[in-house]
Every structure is written in structure tokens, then in C-alpha cells.
Design an enzyme around this catalytic site. Structure first.
Site, mmCIF file in Angstrom:
data_model
loop_
_atom_site.group_PDB
_atom_site.id
_atom_site.type_symbol
_atom_site.label_atom_id
_atom_site.label_comp_id
_atom_site.label_asym_id
_atom_site.label_seq_id
_atom_site.Cartn_x
_atom_site.Cartn_y
_atom_site.Cartn_z
ATOM 1 N N ASN A 95 0.886 -1.176 -0.099
ATOM 2 C CA ASN A 95 -0.042 -0.008 -0.174
ATOM 3 C C ASN A 95 0.748 1.275 0.029
ATOM 4 O OD1 ASN A 95 -2.675 1.362 0.460
ATOM 5 N ND2 ASN A 95 -1.352 2.065 2.174
ATOM 6 N N ASP A 120 -8.259 5.639 0.783
ATOM 7 C CA ASP A 120 -7.206 5.303 -0.169
ATOM 8 C C ASP A 120 -5.794 5.483 0.649
ATOM 9 O OD1 ASP A 120 -4.886 4.809 -1.737
ATOM 10 O OD2 ASP A 120 -6.119 5.667 -3.610
ATOM 11 N N HIS A 175 -7.416 -0.265 1.784
ATOM 12 C CA HIS A 175 -6.987 0.983 1.361
ATOM 13 C C HIS A 175 -6.168 1.191 -0.196
ATOM 14 C CE1 HIS A 175 -7.067 2.480 5.511
ATOM 15 N NE2 HIS A 175 -6.456 0.925 5.772
ATOM 16 N N ASP A 184 -1.457 -6.892 3.235
ATOM 17 C CA ASP A 184 -1.687 -5.998 4.489
ATOM 18 C C ASP A 184 -2.540 -4.917 3.846
ATOM 19 O OD1 ASP A 184 -1.016 -4.914 7.034
ATOM 20 O OD2 ASP A 184 -0.203 -3.501 5.640
ATOM 21 N N ASP A 191 1.768 7.155 -0.354
ATOM 22 C CA ASP A 191 0.581 6.508 -0.649
ATOM 23 C C ASP A 191 1.123 5.904 -2.214
ATOM 24 O OD1 ASP A 191 -2.143 5.033 -0.294
ATOM 25 O OD2 ASP A 191 -2.406 6.295 -2.225
ATOM 26 N N GLU A 226 -5.843 -8.371 5.086
ATOM 27 C CA GLU A 226 -6.353 -7.930 6.112
ATOM 28 C C GLU A 226 -7.296 -6.815 5.929
ATOM 29 O OE1 GLU A 226 -5.280 -4.401 9.122
ATOM 30 O OE2 GLU A 226 -4.035 -4.722 7.552
ATOM 31 N N ASP A 282 0.392 4.752 -5.977
ATOM 32 C CA ASP A 282 -0.665 4.710 -7.187
ATOM 33 C C ASP A 282 -0.623 3.522 -7.948
ATOM 34 O OD1 ASP A 282 -2.194 5.346 -9.365
ATOM 35 O OD2 ASP A 282 -1.008 7.041 -10.015
#
Length: 551
Positions: free
Chosen positions: A104, A212, A253, A249, A218, A279, A220
Site C-alpha cells: 500500500n 485510499d 486502502h 496488508d 501512498d 487484512e 499509485d
């Protein structure tokens, strides 16, 4: 399954000569396999942002403890060589290693980029703050003045991986490969920033409007370079160490569609037999069931609602209604795609998803996930077998928390699962403070021996009349856990009156059942850190040989 770590495990240091965790697991695997462990969920094995990072602060997917980066060669858990050796040991004992994949975000960039971005509201990531400090009016994305609130920030998004120098993958990451970050280094300002030209993925969880963004930089997943590299990494990883699957994991998100494509890639290019568990922390099992269907039932999810039920019922103590423990649990919706658990590293004390289960209730919860039919894949937590260092460990380990019930109960339940948890199940969920169930046994397993489980959250003894089948008539059953004395004689109709001690659970089995002698004499060696051995040696040096300090 065993979660093969806890959050507070210490990193090895030169001064205390602590054993690397991969070696520790290698030693433990034979005993774990004997207890019935078939899958071992290991901690994130990729290089973290610092030497003691647990791996969720991920830096480099391709560094499994091989390169001098971020303060050392190995990870907190050990070196690449030790990881491979551990996986090979697991394979020899029939244990699948599940790799904890953190896809993520990235952390601890090598350099910063200047990027134009807008700051979004913490409570609703769809809402853009106007102005440099967000003190003006708010608007939704796509509304109001074009570029409102847009400004240049300094974001740590440059990843060159100098220690690896392009080995395994030539890709270097920059601001184009991320959608946002939580810190403007130029002004020292914390917040959630969305980069110009980027949008949050729309097929993510709707918590905080759009969830997100979670942490760090974060990723893309729409960017073609990112997609290509992650797909390649998954194939590459399967060729580096012996794996049986993945734990994914933070999947709430990032793009659901991306994950479905990744699962298809695994089936077509990696291994269609890999076990995948994700998760997704959400108290809505109907939603999670639909998510599993969207993924074509190719993956499992952790049963969040069940562990929350364990917490709520246990904290109410004698006022908790045991009959409600499975209400809306994922295992009711999708028993073949649910991983059940009692505690994990995120729900431990002091963690972001802390979900306390009263200590007296932990053995009851394990009986419910280990011994029942159609109850998903049970996951045993490291600390319930080997103990925990806790949030504030002391150098002398004097506040080390011993495993559940002194390490004696959960291993015996695991053995009982292997030997006797077979055949028809009959539930006796008929009283709010005392419930039970039986497994009648199967002729192909342990000669047809079964078991009877009864539990109470009341402060007094209880009994539960239950039938285990006429073919068990005349047998004498006793409690495997030894928490309830006495015996139960099965009558001609195959029924018995099964007692249980206050705030406790009992597992009743024929006293001459196949394997019973082994289970009765079994002592689990939970002292994997050698604390008791060191204490013994110290006492022997002081001439205290006669003092019993443990198993």
C-alpha cells in the site's frame, strides 16, 4: 495457521546476543508442525525504514535482508539466508510459509521531490482544504475554483535503493508513482496531501470518505510502472524462497480492481495453489462476504466481527451472552474463506486496532475457533504460545508476559483438534452463560473418538447435558485440560452431564481415546527465548538447585 510473531518482539543486538527471529522460527517449526500447524504467517521480510522496523514501514520490496541499506544488511527478523533456511525447514515439515506483503505504501525515501499538492481534510479525504493552512472554506474534489488550495510542497518520494544498485529490478520510484503523502517537509506541516494530477482510487473503503490514503507515501496502483513492478516482484519472490501464499496488508486502502488483477496474475504466473488471506478491518461481515465474492472466492479474510464479539462478550464478564458470540461473524457468511483469530499484532495492547479480550475468555475463544466444524481456518497467535514482551519491556525481562494459561492449554486444544475434532457437530447454545457443543467422532479418525466442549462465563460451576452418540455408550470421559475434575459416564443413549469450572472451558474426551495418553503427558516447551533456562542456571550458581522454576 500460526501468526509467527508479535509486535513487541525485540530486534537482535550485539550486546544481548539475541537470536535472529528466522532462526528462532526454524527451531520452533518441528514442534509447531507436531501441534498441527500447516501455515506459518511470517512478519514482513522486506527492508524497513530502520533496522528495528517491523516491516510495515516498508522501504524496498526486493531487499529481503541482503543489501546494506537503512542502517544494516539484515532486517529486524534476520538475513535473506536465514529466511531461506527457515522456509526450507518449514517445507520439510509440511508447513506453508505465508509472506506478509505490504503493497500500500513506501517509507524512508532517499530524497525529496518538489510537487504541487492540495491538503485534504483528515476526516473526509474527498474534501480539499483551501488556502495554505486550510483556514478558508472547504469544497469537495472537482467543485469550486480550479486548483483551489494547490501549492508546492516538499515530499519524500524519491527511492533509488543505492545499496541494491538495480539488482533484481531497475525501477526507481519518484513522485509520479505516488498519490499523496502526510508531511510537507518544506514547511514542517503534517496533514494528508494529494498530488496534482492524481486522484484517490475510487474502489477503496469509504471510511473517511475515501480511505485510499493510509500512511507514508501512498502508492499509485494505476501507474503502469507500479503495476508492472509489483506483478513482477510477486513472481520474483516466489522464485527466491519457498512459499505457500501471502498475507496481504491493508487491502481496504488500495484498489479492489488492482487486487483482483493481482490474484489473477498469481494464479496464471506464480502458483494457483497459493493461499491468500487479506487484512480488511471492517465490522461488516456482509460487506466482507461481497468482497470475497468480487474476488471470485480466491482469497480469505480475517474474521473481524468474531474477534470484536469475543471482546464485547468477555468484557461484560458474567453479563455477556455467550449465545451471541457468532452473531454476524464472517465465518457464518463464508466459512471456507474466513480466518478466525483471538488476538493478532494489530489488536494487542497499545496498537491502532487494540481489541482487548478478557484473559479468562481467551481459552474459551480458542476452543470456539479450534474445535468446531465449519469454523474457518483458525489462526493461533505467537504470544498465546510463547508469551509477549509487552509495550514496555525491561532489560531483565521481569515483566515478560507468559503465554495464555502458562502455555499448557492452547497447545492441548491444538492436539485435540488433530485427534478428536471430527464428525457430526451438535450445538448446545441454549443458555446465556453456559454453552457447549459436541463432535461425535469419525470412524476414519482416531478410531471414532470425539469430544465435548462446555464453557461458562459465570462465577460458579455449571453443567450441560449433551449427547455424543450411542456408539460412545459406557465410555468414561475426562477433561483433557484438567480444569474440571471428575468423570462423565456416557449413558445408553449416548448422553452425559458435562460440568465446567467457573469462568472456564472444559474439553471432555474418552479417557482411553486414541492419543489420549500422549496428550495427557504433553508439556509444551514455550521457553523459546531461554529465560527459564537462564534463570535455572543462575539459581544453580547460587546453590538453589532444588527450586522449581518452570517446565
Amino acid at each position: 495457521m500460526l501468526q509467527g510473531f508479535e509486535w513487541y518482539l525485540p530486534a537482535p543486538t550485539a550486546s544481548d546476543k539475541t537470536e535472529p527471529h528466522w532462526r528462532r522460527l526454524s527451531r520452533a517449526i518441528p514442534a509447531l508442525a507436531a501441534l498441527g500447524i500447516t501455515s506459518l504467517w511470517i512478519p514482513p521480510a522486506c527492508k524497513a525504514s530502520w533496522p528495528t522496523g517491523n516491516g510495515y514501514d516498508i522501504y524496498d520490496l526486493y531487499d529481503l535482508g541482503e543489501f546494506e541499506q537503512k542502517g544494516g544488511r539484515g532486517t529486524k527478523w534476520g538475513t535473506r539466508e536465514e529466511l531461506g533456511e527457515m522456509a526450507d525447514v518449514a517445507g520439510r515439515y509440511g508447513v506453508k510459509v505465508l509472506f506478509d506483503a505490504v503493497l500500500n505504501h513506501k517509507a524512508a525515501a532517499d530524497y525529496s521531490d518538489v510537487v504541487r499538492a492540495v491538503r485534504v481534510e483528515d476526516g473526509d479525504r474527498r474534501v480539499v482544504r483551501r488556502g495554505s493552512r486550510g483556514q478558508d472554506e472547504n469544497r469537495r474534489d472537482g467543485e469550486g475554483a480550479k486548483g483551489g488550495g494547490m501549492r508546492e510542497i516538499e515530499a519524500w518520494t524519491g527511492y533509488e535503493f543505492p545499496g541494491r544498485a538495480g539488482k533484481y529490478s531497475p525501477m526507481k520510484w519518484n513522485k509520479e508513482h505516488f498519490t499523496g503523502i502526510d508531511y510537507d517537509s518544506r514547511r514542517g506541516e503534517k496533514g494528508v496531501w494529494k498530488f496534482e494530477g492524481k486522484e484517490w482510487a475510487q474502489d477503496v473503503d469509504e471510511e473517511l470518505g475515501n480511505y485510499d490514503y493510509l500512511m507514508f507515501a501512498d502508492i499509485d496502483h494505476k501507474h503502469p510502472d507500479v503495476r508492472r513492478d509489483i506483478f513482477y516482484w510477486t513472481w520474483w519472490l516466489s522464485r527466491q524462497i519457498r512459499l505457500g501464499g501471502m498475507r496481504l496488508d491493508a487491502i481496504k486502502h488500495f484498489s479492489f480492481e488492482f487486487l483482483r488483477d493481482l490474484l489473477m496474475h498469481i494464479d496464471q504466473q506464480v502458483d494457483p495453489d497459493w493461499f491468500i488471506v487479506g487484512e480488511y478491518w471492517r465490522e461488516d461481515s456482509e460487506f466482507l462476504a461481497r468482497y470475497i465474492e468480487y474476488m471470485n472466492h480466491r482469497m480469505s479474510l480475517f474474521d473481524v466481527q468474531l474477534v470484536i464479539n469475543f471482546s464485547k462478550v468477555s468484557l461484560k464478564e458474567e453479563k455477556g451472552d455467550l449465545r451471541t458470540v457468532f452473531d454476524d461473524a464472517l465465518v457464518v457468511w463464508k466459512p471456507n474463506n474466513a480466518v478466525t483469530f483471538v488476538v493478532n499484532h494489530d489488536t494487542q495492547a497499545g496498537q491502532s486496532l487494540e481489541t482487548p479480550v478478557a484473559p479468562f475468555f481467551i481459552p474459551l475463544a480458542y476452543a470456539l475457533i479450534l474445535l468446531r466444524a465449519n469454523a474457518g481456518l483458525p489462526c493461533v497467535f505467537w504470544s498465546d504460545l510463547y508469551g509477549s514482551f509487552g509495550q514496555h519491556p525491561r532489560p531483565d525481562h521481569s515483566n515478560f508476559v507468559l503465554p495464555t494459561s502458562g502455555g499448557a492449554v492452547v497447545p492441548k486444544m491444538m492436539l485435540a483438534r488433530q485427534l478428536w475434532a471430527y464428525g457430526t457437530q451438535v450445538d448446545y447454545f441454549d443458555q446465556p452463560h453456559c454453552i457447549g457443543f459436541v463432535r461425535c467422532g469419525h470412524p476414519a479418525r482416531s478410531g471414532g473418538d470425539g469430544l465435548a466442549v462446555v464453557m461458562t462465563n459465570a462465577w460458579e460451576c455449571a453443567t450441560k447435558p449433551m449427547c455424543v452418540g450411542r456408539r460412545h455408550a459406557g465410555e468414561v470421559w475426562t477433561d483433557v485440560l484438567r480444569w474440571c475434575p471428575g468423570k462423565v459416564v456416557i449413558d445408553g443413549d449416548g448422553c452425559g452431564e458435562f460440568p465446567v469450572a467457573p469462568r472456564s472451558v472444559s474439553v471432555w474426551v474418552n479417557r482411553v481415546a486414541q492419543g489420549r495418553e500422549m496428550v495427557d503427558g504433553f508439556v509444551f516447551g514455550y521457553d523459546i527465548f531461554g529465560f527459564q533456562q537462564k534463570e535455572r542456571e543462575a539459581m544453580l550458581e547460587k546453590g538453589l538447585e532444588g527450586l522449581d522454576v518452570g517446565n
